[in-house]
Motif scaffolding. Structure first.
Motif, PDB file in Angstrom:
ATOM      1  N   ALA A  71      -8.111   2.011   2.431  1.00 14.88           N
ATOM      2  CA  ALA A  71      -9.293   1.541   1.433  1.00 14.88           C
ATOM      3  C   ALA A  71      -9.608   2.646   0.686  1.00 14.88           C
ATOM      4  O   ALA A  71     -10.050   3.728   1.006  1.00 14.88           O
ATOM      5  CB  ALA A  71     -10.447   0.953   2.327  1.00 14.88           C
ATOM      6  N   CYS A  72      -9.704   2.618  -0.536  1.00 15.64           N
ATOM      7  CA  CYS A  72     -10.295   3.562  -1.476  1.00 15.64           C
ATOM      8  C   CYS A  72     -11.792   3.705  -1.018  1.00 15.64           C
ATOM      9  O   CYS A  72     -12.527   2.958  -0.838  1.00 15.64           O
ATOM     10  CB  CYS A  72     -10.320   3.072  -2.994  1.00 15.64           C
ATOM     11  SG  CYS A  72     -10.883   4.175  -4.014  1.00 15.64           S
ATOM     12  N   HIS A  73     -12.204   4.878  -1.088  1.00 17.37           N
ATOM     13  CA  HIS A  73     -13.386   5.516  -0.673  1.00 17.37           C
ATOM     14  C   HIS A  73     -14.321   5.212  -1.768  1.00 17.37           C
ATOM     15  O   HIS A  73     -15.678   5.269  -1.669  1.00 17.37           O
ATOM     16  CB  HIS A  73     -13.469   6.893  -0.148  1.00 17.37           C
ATOM     17  CG  HIS A  73     -13.031   7.850  -1.280  1.00 17.37           C
ATOM     18  ND1 HIS A  73     -13.685   8.455  -2.209  1.00 17.37           N
ATOM     19  CD2 HIS A  73     -11.755   8.407  -1.254  1.00 17.37           C
ATOM     20  CE1 HIS A  73     -12.838   9.107  -3.009  1.00 17.37           C
ATOM     21  NE2 HIS A  73     -11.519   9.246  -2.428  1.00 17.37           N
ATOM     22  N   GLU A  74     -13.660   4.968  -3.102  1.00 19.51           N
ATOM     23  CA  GLU A  74     -14.885   4.896  -4.334  1.00 19.51           C
ATOM     24  C   GLU A  74     -14.946   3.407  -4.670  1.00 19.51           C
ATOM     25  O   GLU A  74     -16.049   2.967  -4.797  1.00 19.51           O
ATOM     26  CB  GLU A  74     -14.056   5.457  -5.583  1.00 19.51           C
ATOM     27  CG  GLU A  74     -14.076   7.070  -5.444  1.00 19.51           C
ATOM     28  CD  GLU A  74     -15.431   7.610  -5.378  1.00 19.51           C
ATOM     29  OE1 GLU A  74     -16.438   6.890  -6.059  1.00 19.51           O
ATOM     30  OE2 GLU A  74     -15.608   8.693  -4.839  1.00 19.51           O
ATOM     31  N   CYS A  75     -13.906   2.483  -4.523  1.00 19.66           N
ATOM     32  CA  CYS A  75     -13.969   1.261  -4.901  1.00 19.66           C
ATOM     33  C   CYS A  75     -13.717   0.100  -3.923  1.00 19.66           C
ATOM     34  O   CYS A  75     -13.727  -1.035  -4.022  1.00 19.66           O
ATOM     35  CB  CYS A  75     -13.342   0.848  -6.272  1.00 19.66           C
ATOM     36  SG  CYS A  75     -11.563   1.083  -5.910  1.00 19.66           S
ATOM     37  N   ASP A  76     -13.302   0.582  -2.560  1.00 19.52           N
ATOM     38  CA  ASP A  76     -12.961  -0.198  -1.531  1.00 19.52           C
ATOM     39  C   ASP A  76     -11.662  -1.061  -1.582  1.00 19.52           C
ATOM     40  O   ASP A  76     -11.343  -1.803  -0.892  1.00 19.52           O
ATOM     41  CB  ASP A  76     -14.167  -1.208  -1.107  1.00 19.52           C
ATOM     42  CG  ASP A  76     -15.439  -0.417  -0.662  1.00 19.52           C
ATOM     43  OD1 ASP A  76     -15.054   0.548   0.120  1.00 19.52           O
ATOM     44  OD2 ASP A  76     -16.388  -0.744  -0.751  1.00 19.52           O
ATOM     45  N   ARG A 134      -3.033   8.147  -5.711  1.00 20.13           N
ATOM     46  CA  ARG A 134      -4.437   7.621  -6.633  1.00 20.13           C
ATOM     47  C   ARG A 134      -4.770   6.362  -6.181  1.00 20.13           C
ATOM     48  O   ARG A 134      -3.473   5.472  -6.442  1.00 20.13           O
ATOM     49  CB  ARG A 134      -4.432   8.115  -8.103  1.00 20.13           C
ATOM     50  CG  ARG A 134      -4.393   9.403  -8.408  1.00 20.13           C
ATOM     51  CD  ARG A 134      -4.510   9.833  -9.881  1.00 20.13           C
ATOM     52  NE  ARG A 134      -4.678  11.288 -10.191  1.00 20.13           N
ATOM     53  CZ  ARG A 134      -5.736  11.978 -10.133  1.00 20.13           C
ATOM     54  NH1 ARG A 134      -6.986  11.113 -10.006  1.00 20.13           N
ATOM     55  NH2 ARG A 134      -6.009  13.282 -10.308  1.00 20.13           N
ATOM     56  N   CYS A 135      -6.071   5.795  -6.322  1.00 22.82           N
ATOM     57  CA  CYS A 135      -6.377   4.472  -6.452  1.00 22.82           C
ATOM     58  C   CYS A 135      -5.711   3.647  -7.606  1.00 22.82           C
ATOM     59  O   CYS A 135      -5.779   4.365  -8.640  1.00 22.82           O
ATOM     60  CB  CYS A 135      -7.784   4.286  -6.400  1.00 22.82           C
ATOM     61  SG  CYS A 135      -8.145   2.802  -6.456  1.00 22.82           S
ATOM     62  N   ARG A 136      -5.163   2.441  -7.596  1.00 21.72           N
ATOM     63  CA  ARG A 136      -4.508   1.937  -8.633  1.00 21.72           C
ATOM     64  C   ARG A 136      -5.876   1.219  -9.596  1.00 21.72           C
ATOM     65  O   ARG A 136      -5.510   1.305 -10.845  1.00 21.72           O
ATOM     66  CB  ARG A 136      -3.952   0.605  -8.178  1.00 21.72           C
ATOM     67  CG  ARG A 136      -2.536   0.689  -7.401  1.00 21.72           C
ATOM     68  CD  ARG A 136      -1.936  -0.492  -7.241  1.00 21.72           C
ATOM     69  NE  ARG A 136      -1.706  -1.383  -8.323  1.00 21.72           N
ATOM     70  CZ  ARG A 136      -1.430  -2.577  -8.107  1.00 21.72           C
ATOM     71  NH1 ARG A 136      -1.105  -3.148  -7.004  1.00 21.72           N
ATOM     72  NH2 ARG A 136      -1.060  -3.228  -9.046  1.00 21.72           N
ATOM     73  N   ARG A 137      -6.910   0.998  -9.138  1.00 21.57           N
ATOM     74  CA  ARG A 137      -8.087   0.724  -9.778  1.00 21.57           C
ATOM     75  C   ARG A 137      -8.777   1.582 -10.420  1.00 21.57           C
ATOM     76  O   ARG A 137      -9.014   1.521 -11.599  1.00 21.57           O
ATOM     77  CB  ARG A 137      -9.022  -0.327  -8.984  1.00 21.57           C
ATOM     78  CG  ARG A 137      -9.979  -1.015  -9.806  1.00 21.57           C
ATOM     79  CD  ARG A 137     -10.642  -2.361  -9.172  1.00 21.57           C
ATOM     80  NE  ARG A 137     -10.976  -2.131  -7.750  1.00 21.57           N
ATOM     81  CZ  ARG A 137     -11.291  -3.075  -6.859  1.00 21.57           C
ATOM     82  NH1 ARG A 137     -11.110  -4.285  -7.357  1.00 21.57           N
ATOM     83  NH2 ARG A 137     -11.923  -2.653  -5.853  1.00 21.57           N
ATOM     84  N   CYS A 138      -9.379   2.632  -9.687  1.00 22.25           N
ATOM     85  CA  CYS A 138     -10.247   3.607 -10.267  1.00 22.25           C
ATOM     86  C   CYS A 138      -9.837   5.034 -10.296  1.00 22.25           C
ATOM     87  O   CYS A 138     -10.454   5.835 -10.811  1.00 22.25           O
ATOM     88  CB  CYS A 138     -11.710   3.599  -9.335  1.00 22.25           C
ATOM     89  SG  CYS A 138     -11.311   4.631  -7.789  1.00 22.25           S
ATOM     90  N   ARG A 139      -8.398   5.093  -9.833  1.00 21.45           N
ATOM     91  CA  ARG A 139      -7.725   6.414 -10.209  1.00 21.45           C
ATOM     92  C   ARG A 139      -8.414   7.709  -9.098  1.00 21.45           C
ATOM     93  O   ARG A 139      -8.012   8.718  -9.138  1.00 21.45           O
ATOM     94  CB  ARG A 139      -7.801   6.925 -11.403  1.00 21.45           C
ATOM     95  CG  ARG A 139      -7.402   5.873 -12.434  1.00 21.45           C
ATOM     96  CD  ARG A 139      -5.930   5.511 -12.486  1.00 21.45           C
ATOM     97  NE  ARG A 139      -4.903   6.950 -12.434  1.00 21.45           N
ATOM     98  CZ  ARG A 139      -3.858   6.695 -11.940  1.00 21.45           C
ATOM     99  NH1 ARG A 139      -3.450   5.826 -10.983  1.00 21.45           N
ATOM    100  NH2 ARG A 139      -2.656   7.719 -11.929  1.00 21.45           N
TER     101      ARG A 139
HETATM  102 ZN   LIG Z   1     -10.603   2.780  -6.038  1.00 22.78          ZN
END
Ligand SMILES: [Zn+2]
Length: 200
Positions: free
Chosen positions: A8-13, A28-33
Motif C-alpha cells: 500500500a502506498c504510504h501517501e495515497c493508500d 514509485r506509486c502509479r498514482r502519486c509518484r
Molecule cells: Zn501513492
C-alpha cells in the motif's frame, strides 16, 4: 500461479503489486509518484551502529549537566532530570511531563526498540514480536523531540546571556550529537526488509 505481494502506498493508500527491481532501482506509486520501496544494500548494520552510538550519547545526555549558570560568582549546573524535577516542584507539572516525555522517555523507547529489532537482524534472526513492535515504533517516533528541546535550550541561552554567564554542559553537546545519529539510524533502517522477514 505465483501471487506477487501487494504493497500500500504510504501517501495515497493505493494498493499495488510489488515487482523485482534492478540493482539500486526505485519503485514509485502509479498514482502519486511517492517512492514505495528501493533496492539497496541493507542499511541495518549502519542503523545498528548509529543506534548504539546514540544510546551512549543518550546516557551521557541524561547523566551530565546540560547547562551551567554563573551569577555573581555563584556557579550552578543542572541536568535534564534536575530541570524536569524543578518544573514539577514549581507547579508546572504539565511542562515537566511534556519535557520528560518528549526528551527523556520517547527517545529512550525509540533507541531501545531499534536495538531490540536490529541486533537479532545482525545475526539473521527476526525478533518474535517484530510486527507489533514496528507499529509501536512508528507511533512513538513523532513524539521523540530532542531537536525541539535543544533548540529551546539554545533560545534560553540567548535570553539569559545578559543576566548571567551561561555555559553549555556536556549533556547539551551529547544531545547535539544524538540528533544526527538518530536521523541516520532512522534513514538507514529499512522496515520493509524487517517486515518481509517477519511476515515470511
Ligand atoms: Zn501513492
Amino acid at each position: 500461479m505465483v501471487t506477487l505481494p501487494v504493497i500500500a502506498c504510504h501517501e495515497c493508500d493505493l494498493l499495488q503489486r510489488k515487482i523485482a527491481l534492478p540493482p539500486r532501482g526505485r519503485a514509485r506509486c502509479r498514482r502519486c509518484r511517492a517512492i514505495l520501496y528501493r533496492d539497496y544494500p541493507p542499511g541495518s548494520d549502519r542503523a545498528l551502529a548509529c543506534t548504539i552510538a546514540a544510546l551512549m550519547l543518550f546516557l551521557i545526555a541524561n547523566a551530565y549537566p546540560i547547562v551551567g549558570l554563573e551569577v555573581q560568582g555563584n556557579r550552578q549546573t543542572a541536568s535534564l532530570y534536575d530541570a524536569v524535577r524543578t518544573l514539577w516542584v514549581e507547579g508546572r507539572e504539565d511542562v515537566a511531563l511534556l519535557v520528560g516525555f518528549t526528551a527523556m522517555l520517547t527517545p529512550a523507547i525509540e533507541i531501545s526498540l531499534l536495538i531490540y529489532l536490529l541486533l537479532p537482524l545482525k545475526f539473521n534472526r527476526v525478533t518474535e514480536n517484530t510486527v507489533p513492535i514496528l507499529r509501536f515504533l512508528q507511533t512513538v517516533r513523532p513524539w521523540s523531540m530532542t531537536e525541539v528541546f535543544v533548540l529551546g535550550v539554545l533560545v534560553a541561552f540567548v535570553k539569559l546571556e545578559h543576566l548571567a554567564r551561561v555555559e553549555a554542559g556536556i549533556a547539551l553537546w551529547a544531545f547535539g550529537g544524538l540528533i544526527p545519529l538518530l536521523i541516520i539510524a532512522s534513514a538507514s533502517f529499512d522496515p520493509e526488509e524487517l517486515w518481509a522477514k517477519a511476515t515470511g
